[in-house]
Design an enzyme around this catalytic site. Structure first.
Site, PDB file in Angstrom:
ATOM      1  N   ARG A   1       0.820  -1.202   0.000  1.00 17.59           N
ATOM      2  CA  ARG A   1       0.000   0.000   0.000  1.00 17.59           C
ATOM      3  C   ARG A   1       0.860   1.260   0.000  1.00 17.59           C
ATOM      4  O   ARG A   1       2.011   1.244   0.398  1.00 17.59           O
ATOM      5  CB  ARG A   1      -0.923   0.014   1.226  1.00 17.59           C
ATOM      6  CG  ARG A   1      -2.023  -1.036   1.187  1.00 17.59           C
ATOM      7  CD  ARG A   1      -2.959  -0.906   2.379  1.00 17.59           C
ATOM      8  NE  ARG A   1      -2.275  -1.070   3.651  1.00 17.59           N
ATOM      9  CZ  ARG A   1      -1.916  -0.089   4.452  1.00 17.59           C
ATOM     10  NH1 ARG A   1      -2.190   1.170   4.135  1.00 17.59           N
ATOM     11  NH2 ARG A   1      -1.292  -0.326   5.591  1.00 17.59           N
TER      12      ARG A   1
ATOM     13  N   LYS B   1      -8.840  -2.261   0.449  1.00 18.37           N
ATOM     14  CA  LYS B   1      -8.821  -1.360   1.598  1.00 18.37           C
ATOM     15  C   LYS B   1      -9.625  -0.087   1.354  1.00 18.37           C
ATOM     16  O   LYS B   1     -10.061   0.561   2.316  1.00 18.37           O
ATOM     17  CB  LYS B   1      -7.378  -1.010   1.964  1.00 18.37           C
ATOM     18  CG  LYS B   1      -6.595  -2.195   2.535  1.00 18.37           C
ATOM     19  CD  LYS B   1      -7.275  -2.835   3.738  1.00 18.37           C
ATOM     20  CE  LYS B   1      -6.418  -3.920   4.374  1.00 18.37           C
ATOM     21  NZ  LYS B   1      -7.137  -4.642   5.448  1.00 18.37           N
TER      22      LYS B   1
ATOM     23  N   HIS C   1     -10.899  -4.337  11.992  1.00 18.28           N
ATOM     24  CA  HIS C   1      -9.808  -4.912  11.201  1.00 18.28           C
ATOM     25  C   HIS C   1      -9.386  -6.196  11.910  1.00 18.28           C
ATOM     26  O   HIS C   1      -8.427  -6.226  12.666  1.00 18.28           O
ATOM     27  CB  HIS C   1      -8.643  -3.919  11.121  1.00 18.28           C
ATOM     28  CG  HIS C   1      -7.597  -4.311  10.131  1.00 18.28           C
ATOM     29  ND1 HIS C   1      -6.273  -3.998  10.294  1.00 18.28           N
ATOM     30  CD2 HIS C   1      -7.670  -4.987   8.965  1.00 18.28           C
ATOM     31  CE1 HIS C   1      -5.581  -4.451   9.270  1.00 18.28           C
ATOM     32  NE2 HIS C   1      -6.414  -5.063   8.449  1.00 18.28           N
TER      33      HIS C   1
ATOM     34  N   SER D   1      -1.570  -5.929   9.255  1.00 14.28           N
ATOM     35  CA  SER D   1      -1.076  -6.891   8.274  1.00 14.28           C
ATOM     36  C   SER D   1       0.254  -7.471   8.737  1.00 14.28           C
ATOM     37  O   SER D   1       1.146  -6.752   9.186  1.00 14.28           O
ATOM     38  CB  SER D   1      -0.885  -6.189   6.928  1.00 14.28           C
ATOM     39  OG  SER D   1      -0.350  -7.072   5.983  1.00 14.28           O
TER      40      SER D   1
ATOM     41  N   LYS E   1      -3.311 -12.579  11.501  1.00  9.10           N
ATOM     42  CA  LYS E   1      -4.770 -12.711  11.482  1.00  9.10           C
ATOM     43  C   LYS E   1      -5.210 -13.885  10.609  1.00  9.10           C
ATOM     44  O   LYS E   1      -5.998 -14.728  11.027  1.00  9.10           O
ATOM     45  CB  LYS E   1      -5.423 -11.422  10.973  1.00  9.10           C
ATOM     46  CG  LYS E   1      -5.290 -10.210  11.863  1.00  9.10           C
ATOM     47  CD  LYS E   1      -6.207  -9.089  11.445  1.00  9.10           C
ATOM     48  CE  LYS E   1      -6.083  -8.697   9.989  1.00  9.10           C
ATOM     49  NZ  LYS E   1      -4.726  -8.255   9.614  1.00  9.10           N
ATOM     50  N   THR E   2      -4.701 -13.905   9.384  1.00  6.91           N
ATOM     51  CA  THR E   2      -5.111 -14.962   8.454  1.00  6.91           C
ATOM     52  C   THR E   2      -4.599 -16.318   8.906  1.00  6.91           C
ATOM     53  O   THR E   2      -5.330 -17.317   8.909  1.00  6.91           O
ATOM     54  CB  THR E   2      -4.604 -14.645   7.037  1.00  6.91           C
ATOM     55  OG1 THR E   2      -5.161 -13.393   6.611  1.00  6.91           O
ATOM     56  CG2 THR E   2      -5.007 -15.735   6.053  1.00  6.91           C
TER      57      THR E   2
ATOM     58  N   ASP F   1     -10.045 -10.932   7.607  1.00  3.24           N
ATOM     59  CA  ASP F   1      -9.468  -9.587   7.704  1.00  3.24           C
ATOM     60  C   ASP F   1     -10.424  -8.474   8.115  1.00  3.24           C
ATOM     61  O   ASP F   1     -10.013  -7.561   8.799  1.00  3.24           O
ATOM     62  CB  ASP F   1      -8.845  -9.217   6.355  1.00  3.24           C
ATOM     63  CG  ASP F   1      -7.895  -8.038   6.443  1.00  3.24           C
ATOM     64  OD1 ASP F   1      -7.074  -8.009   7.378  1.00  3.24           O
ATOM     65  OD2 ASP F   1      -7.974  -7.147   5.586  1.00  3.24           O
TER      66      ASP F   1
ATOM     67  N   ARG G   1       1.374 -12.152  -1.957  1.00  7.08           N
ATOM     68  CA  ARG G   1      -0.027 -12.283  -1.540  1.00  7.08           C
ATOM     69  C   ARG G   1      -0.786 -13.273  -2.420  1.00  7.08           C
ATOM     70  O   ARG G   1      -0.485 -13.444  -3.600  1.00  7.08           O
ATOM     71  CB  ARG G   1      -0.721 -10.924  -1.646  1.00  7.08           C
ATOM     72  CG  ARG G   1      -0.239  -9.893  -0.638  1.00  7.08           C
ATOM     73  CD  ARG G   1      -0.936 -10.047   0.676  1.00  7.08           C
ATOM     74  NE  ARG G   1      -0.523  -9.058   1.660  1.00  7.08           N
ATOM     75  CZ  ARG G   1      -1.118  -8.888   2.821  1.00  7.08           C
ATOM     76  NH1 ARG G   1      -2.163  -9.626   3.144  1.00  7.08           N
ATOM     77  NH2 ARG G   1      -0.688  -7.991   3.680  1.00  7.08           N
TER      78      ARG G   1
END
Length: 541
Positions: free
Chosen positions: A67, A209, A228, A247, A251-252, A266, A332
């Site tokens: 990003r 996002k 988030h 990120s 989390k994933t 997410d 990703r």
């Protein structure tokens, strides 16, 4: 059938709400709501990507592999001006600047092909937002189809009228000095026009996002906590756990657990009914991905329809090398929830019984797992401490200590206390247990210590979610005030108390006090909004 050729039709489902409503004229060809095989064909025909063994589409995003937060702006206009949390996170731009860039994009697309995906954000029909994703590239249209809630009924597609539209035109670049950006990339969000413009960057995470930012603006107005976080459940849909974190904090990875059912990886909302996914897919980091360590994600990357960004590919075998980071650490994979064998495809669960704050502590002083009070939860939710990991944002090459309020400040257009208040209300209403889990460093800071073993973190999280830590002995962390378990099944006791893992305990004390001081410096901005109880939950420097 014509000799030497196969004649076939690509079925395209048009919306009666045409592209002229978004300012487009004289387009070459409009590709509406193409399905996965058709988008593969278009992407490969246009040399946008290559087919990997055994079925994923591999693409490169060029110079931008993460990003560009410094190039994201929100239009300052009367209807939202007093609501936005303006500052270094939500930078303002003018309606005139937005219109100029919109005209530039509209002109760029003349006599060019365009791809459209009509879908929804929000799995709960009561709160779902009709959206439209317009892209220059077929693979980005496939990304959007994977990430959001798709519409399969042709009549519904014909009636679809978007309430927010994202236009991605990587071929249109900004000019620093003439435009408000610091580079050729730009992300402009206009709540009044219900539109976001993205240009100069192929990184698909900006599409995802941008919609998340919109949901974070709209949902609190309907008393829905926008989060988030990832989410899963155990025995039944009412045994819900949510995992907050930036990120790269896990989390994933941690929500993809073979013993539990994934709701989403997410972005979620927490309404009076319970949890619901904002998305219809997952966007997983895949650097150093292995079948042994993360089997659910690994299997998803091998399925037809998955889009994988910036990985190395063997030219002969077409096999992916997940260990290679030549292009970026932020490799990703985007895939639909249906690629996950144990997932709730409806994307809905009950109220969370467990809330986990994930941090990748680069200082190596946060306990690997600790129990938090509601006051601790409010304090650390506002702080949002972690380390930005390499590649997630442009310019980040190694873990850097950072504070991102609400564990997602770049996507929170409202003041952080709006989200913190909603979270506190729900914690108190549903008696959720709160945990802090450090997926970062142990035995020393980054460069001296080592990253916490995933097997240890999984064991700690499972023990917490199965209520196996409720009655074990706990010690109070002298700096942070957390209750730290002294025993967890499958985890060496020495690992649980971070000071015990350092060769030089006095160095740990110095580092812990330094980090506590950083907390205090950052949280000064929120002191006038905190109760005395929340202020007392601050680390002791």
């Amino acid at each position: 059938m014509v000799e030497g050729k196969q004649i076939y039709m690509i079925e395209s489902h048009h919306s009666s709400y045409g592209l002229e409503n978004h300012g487009f004229r004289n387009l070459e060809q409009e590709h509406w709501n193409l399905n996965v095989p058709a988008l593969y064909e278009q992407a490969i025909r246009r040399h946008e990507g290559v087919l990997a063994y055994p079925g994923a589409l591999v693409v490169r995003t060029g110079d931008y592999t993460g990003r560009s937060p410094d190039d994201k702006f929100t239009v300052c206009e009367p209807s939202t001006e007093k609501e936005i949390w303006w500052g270094t996170i939500n930078r303002e731009t003018t309606q005139a600047e937005f219109n100029k860039m919109h005209q530039r994009i509209s002109g760029y697309f003349e006599n060019r092909d365009i791809f459209v995906q009509d879908c929804y954000a929000g799995a709960d029909p009561l709160y779902s937002l009709p959206i439209r994703i317009i892209t220059e590239h077929a693979w980005q249209s496939l990304f959007a189809r994977n990430m959001f809630v798709t519409i399969t009924d042709s009549q519904s597609l014909n009636r679809h009228v978007p309430e927010f539209t994202v236009i991605s035109a990587p071929g249109v670049t900004a000019v620093p000095g003439l435009d408000p950006t610091s580079s050729g990339a730009f992300i402009l969000v206009n709540f009044a026009r219900k539109m976001a413009l993205i240009g100069g960057t192929l990184y698909a995470g900006e599409i995802k996002k941008s919609i998340f930012t919109v949901m974070n603006y709209l949902m609190p107005k309907r008393s829905v906590m926008a989060m988030h976080c990832s989410a899963n459940y155990g025995r039944d849909p009412d045994d819900v756990a949510i995992f907050f974190g930036l990120s790269g904090t896990g989390k994933t990875t941690l929500s993809n657990d073979a013993t539990r059912t994934l709701i989403g990886d997410d972005e979620h909302g927490w309404s009076d009914k319970g949890i619901f996914n904002f998305e219809g897919g997952c966007y997983a980091k895949v650097i150093r991905l292995s079948e042994e360590g993360e089997p659910e994600i690994y299997r998803a990357t091998r399925k037809f329809g998955t889009v994988i960004e910036n990985v190395k590919l063997d030219a002969h075998s077409r096999r992916i090398d997940f260990d290679d980071d030549d292009f970026t650490e932020n490799t990703r994979a985007a895939y639909p929830l249906t690629h996950v064998e144990k997932a709730d495809y409806d994307g809905i669960g009950g109220h969370p019984g467990h809330i986990i704050f994930l941090t990748a502590d680069a200082f190596g002083v946060i306990p690997p797992i600790a129990s938090l009070t509601p006051a601790h939860a409010q304090y650390h939710f506002l702080a949002g401490y972690t380390a930005k990991v390499a590649g997630t944002e442009e310019g980040v090459r190694e873990p850097t200590a950072t504070f991102s309020t609400c564990f997602g400040a770049p996507f929170m257009p409202l003041h952080p206390t709006v989200y913190a208040t909603l979270l506190a209300e729900r914690i108190n209403m549903h008696n959720a247990k709160i945990w802090m889990v450090n997926t970062g460093w142990t035995g020393g800071p980054y460069g001296k210590g080592e990253r916490m073993k995933l097997s240890f973190t999984r064991a700690m999280v499972r023990a917490a979610l199965e209520d196996k830590l409720d009655n074990v002995k706990k010690v109070i962390d002298p700096v942070f005030g957390f209750k730290v378990p002294t025993e967890v099944p499958g985890v060496p006791a020495k690992v649980l108390v971070p000071r015990n893992t350092w060769d030089d305990p006095s160095s740990y004390d110095t580092m812990a006090k330094d980090l506590a001081a950083r907390f205090q410096d950052y949280m000064v901005q929120f002191e006038d909004k905190m109760t005395d109880e929340v202020k007392a939950a601050a680390p002791r420097a």
